[in-house]
Design a protein around this motif. Structure first.
Motif, PDB file in Angstrom:
ATOM      1  N   GLU A   1       0.854  -1.179   0.000  1.00  0.00           N
ATOM      2  CA  GLU A   1       0.000   0.000   0.000  1.00  0.00           C
ATOM      3  C   GLU A   1       0.898   1.239   0.000  1.00  0.00           C
ATOM      4  OE1 GLU A   1      -3.189   0.147  -0.369  1.00  0.00           O
ATOM      5  OE2 GLU A   1      -3.658  -1.989  -0.146  1.00  0.00           O
ATOM      6  N   SER A   2       0.354   2.373  -0.375  1.00  0.00           N
ATOM      7  CA  SER A   2       1.136   3.601  -0.481  1.00  0.00           C
ATOM      8  C   SER A   2       1.084   4.402   0.813  1.00  0.00           C
ATOM      9  CB  SER A   2       0.601   4.474  -1.626  1.00  0.00           C
ATOM     10  OG  SER A   2       0.676   3.789  -2.853  1.00  0.00           O
TER      11      SER A   2
ATOM     12  N   THR B   1      -2.061   6.032   3.059  1.00  0.00           N
ATOM     13  CA  THR B   1      -3.273   5.209   3.090  1.00  0.00           C
ATOM     14  C   THR B   1      -3.830   5.136   4.512  1.00  0.00           C
ATOM     15  OG1 THR B   1      -2.452   3.856   1.268  1.00  0.00           O
ATOM     16  CG2 THR B   1      -4.211   2.919   2.606  1.00  0.00           C
ATOM     17  N   PRO B   2      -5.131   5.339   4.688  1.00  0.00           N
ATOM     18  CA  PRO B   2      -5.718   5.256   6.036  1.00  0.00           C
ATOM     19  C   PRO B   2      -5.611   3.846   6.619  1.00  0.00           C
ATOM     20  CG  PRO B   2      -7.196   6.397   4.536  1.00  0.00           C
ATOM     21  CD  PRO B   2      -6.113   5.783   3.692  1.00  0.00           C
TER      22      PRO B   2
ATOM     23  N   THR C   1      -7.573   1.390   9.220  1.00  0.00           N
ATOM     24  CA  THR C   1      -8.923   1.314   9.776  1.00  0.00           C
ATOM     25  C   THR C   1      -9.116   0.039  10.594  1.00  0.00           C
ATOM     26  OG1 THR C   1      -9.799   0.236   7.789  1.00  0.00           O
ATOM     27  CG2 THR C   1      -9.882   2.639   7.840  1.00  0.00           C
TER      28      THR C   1
ATOM     29  N   LYS D   1     -11.540   4.834  10.824  1.00  0.00           N
ATOM     30  CA  LYS D   1     -10.153   5.238  10.673  1.00  0.00           C
ATOM     31  C   LYS D   1      -9.496   5.410  12.037  1.00  0.00           C
ATOM     32  CE  LYS D   1      -7.025   8.678   8.684  1.00  0.00           C
ATOM     33  NZ  LYS D   1      -6.876   9.942   7.905  1.00  0.00           N
TER      34      LYS D   1
ATOM     35  N   GLN E   1      -2.761   6.211  10.037  1.00  0.00           N
ATOM     36  CA  GLN E   1      -2.307   6.419   8.665  1.00  0.00           C
ATOM     37  C   GLN E   1      -0.945   5.775   8.446  1.00  0.00           C
ATOM     38  OE1 GLN E   1      -3.056  10.252   6.553  1.00  0.00           O
ATOM     39  NE2 GLN E   1      -0.820  10.439   6.587  1.00  0.00           N
TER      40      GLN E   1
ATOM     41  N   VAL F   1      -5.395  -1.753   6.003  1.00  0.00           N
ATOM     42  CA  VAL F   1      -4.667  -0.617   5.419  1.00  0.00           C
ATOM     43  C   VAL F   1      -4.990  -0.602   3.932  1.00  0.00           C
ATOM     44  CG1 VAL F   1      -2.436   0.506   5.120  1.00  0.00           C
ATOM     45  CG2 VAL F   1      -2.827  -0.971   7.105  1.00  0.00           C
ATOM     46  N   GLY F   2      -5.935   0.238   3.533  1.00  0.00           N
ATOM     47  CA  GLY F   2      -6.412   0.190   2.157  1.00  0.00           C
ATOM     48  C   GLY F   2      -7.027  -1.164   1.882  1.00  0.00           C
ATOM     49  N   ASN F   3      -6.488  -1.876   0.896  1.00  0.00           N
ATOM     50  CA  ASN F   3      -6.983  -3.221   0.564  1.00  0.00           C
ATOM     51  C   ASN F   3      -6.204  -4.322   1.268  1.00  0.00           C
ATOM     52  OD1 ASN F   3      -8.968  -2.298  -1.324  1.00  0.00           O
ATOM     53  ND2 ASN F   3      -7.326  -1.935  -2.810  1.00  0.00           N
ATOM     54  N   SER F   4      -5.276  -3.941   2.124  1.00  0.00           N
ATOM     55  CA  SER F   4      -4.406  -4.918   2.771  1.00  0.00           C
ATOM     56  C   SER F   4      -4.845  -5.212   4.190  1.00  0.00           C
ATOM     57  CB  SER F   4      -2.963  -4.384   2.785  1.00  0.00           C
ATOM     58  OG  SER F   4      -2.113  -5.220   3.544  1.00  0.00           O
TER      59      SER F   4
END
Length: 354
Positions: A285-286, A289-290, A292, A297, A300, A330-333
């Motif tokens: 992830e970059s 990225t939030p 959650t 949330k 970050q 974390v995003g899609n991770s």
């Protein structure tokens, strides 16, 4: 290319950045193994070096940064943090106490900013001088458990008696080097500072006795896995040094300094709302990225690196949400929160959820 050090590194297979920083020597896996089991040599010449001179230099640093300097003696080293008046982080610096000066090793790209920052607080009666000596000096980090052995091989017997938090001047034949105990990470090692014209021969001697060159890309790998915060990522106007895990660089028992009121209040009332943690990610992830938990949330992502075990990142997470062992998104991770060796925390890191 006219720089003898860069010529030497290029001949060893270095890929250089536009700023002539060795990014990789084409030996990344071997270099990382050396940092953990042998001795890896890191070029830190692009880090800033600032010399503070004159009679009030210790008092000045004492009043401008988070650590205590009034009683420091030549030969000592300490980390200290430059913060704003509201205790937001500017940079983590390492101070080398010399006989007639203090040498600050600061993060890449931060020397000019810190020179201007400190100059704002030098008043007419202050006996303090500031000199940017980055271009005149060179810095290397020797990382790994075999570092002492290699330094002894090049004639630096002084390292046998060099305790953590100390540095010494050492003559290696025709080379004059300041050698400091500590690699800049929690891994064993040393930091070496010399005049710029002695950088190439020092580099050559160390590699000849077995030091493995390690590029900037792999240093970033190490510092992210260790959890060392850096400007532009973990150190910024969004975070204070307590959140960044820099408690060991703060003297809570000293008098007034820039940002002291905020830091003291956060410590006294256990008001640290977020903290820096490691993150074992399932997919890359970059930064930004939030983070959650159940769609809410809680933090970050600030840095990320690919490792043989998968992506690893650093990120700030709300203290009340939890710490090591917490499962987050974390995003899609999917990610697991991990402790980081570089972080120091002044009180219980995980508080009960509300």
């Amino acid at each position: 290319m006219t720089d003898p050090l860069r010529q030497l590194q290029a001949s060893a297979g270095a890929t250089l950045s536009d700023q002539s920083v060795p990014l990789s020597f084409g030996n990344d896996a071997v270099a990382l193994q050396a940092a953990e089991q042998g001795a890896a040599l890191v070029d830190c010449c692009h880090w800033g070096r600032i010399r503070l001179g004159d009679a009030d230099r210790l008092r000045f640093l004492h009043n401008q940064t988070t650590n205590s300097f009034q009683q420091r003696q030549p030969g000592e080293i300490c980390n200290t943090v430059f913060v704003t008046s509201t205790a937001r982080t500017i940079d983590l610096a390492t101070a080398y106490i010399l006989e007639e000066a203090v040498l600050l090793l600061v993060s890449p790209g931060q020397a000019q900013r810190l020179m201007e920052w400190m100059d704002r607080f030098i008043f007419f009666a202050d006996k303090v001088s500031l000199t940017d000596v980055t271009a005149e000096t060179a810095t290397f980090s020797l990382v790994g458990p075999v570092s002492q052995t290699l330094l002894t091989k090049v004639g630096a017997e002084v390292v046998a008696d060099l305790a953590p938090g100390q540095h010494r001047h050492c003559s290696l034949g025709d080379l004059d080097v300041h050698i400091a105990a500590g690699s800049g990470l929690t891994l064993p090692g040393y930091t070496l500072i010399c005049a710029i014209d002695q950088a190439a021969p020092l580099w050559q001697r160390l590699t000849e006795v077995g030091a493995v060159p390690l590029g900037e890309q792999e240093w970033q790998h190490l510092r992210i896995r260790q959890g060392r915060p850096m400007p532009g990522a973990e150190l910024s106007d969004d975070y204070n040094p307590l959140e960044a895990g820099l408690w060991s660089a703060i003297a809570f028992d000293k008098g007034c300094y820039i940002g002291q009121e905020t830091i003291a209040r956060l410590n006294t009332y256990q008001g640290v709302k977020q903290q820096l943690w490691g993150l074992k990610l399932s997919t890359p992830e970059s930064p930004g990225t939030p983070i959650t938990v159940e769609g809410r949330k809680v933090g970050q992502l600030t840095s990320v690196v690919e490792t043989p075990e998968g992506p690893f990142g650093l990120g700030y997470i709300r203290t009340k949400s939890g710490g090591a062992g917490l499962q987050v998104q974390v995003g899609n991770s999917e990610a697991t929160v991990l402790d980081i060796p570089f972080a120091s925390r002044g009180y219980l890191a995980v508080q009960p959820s509300e």
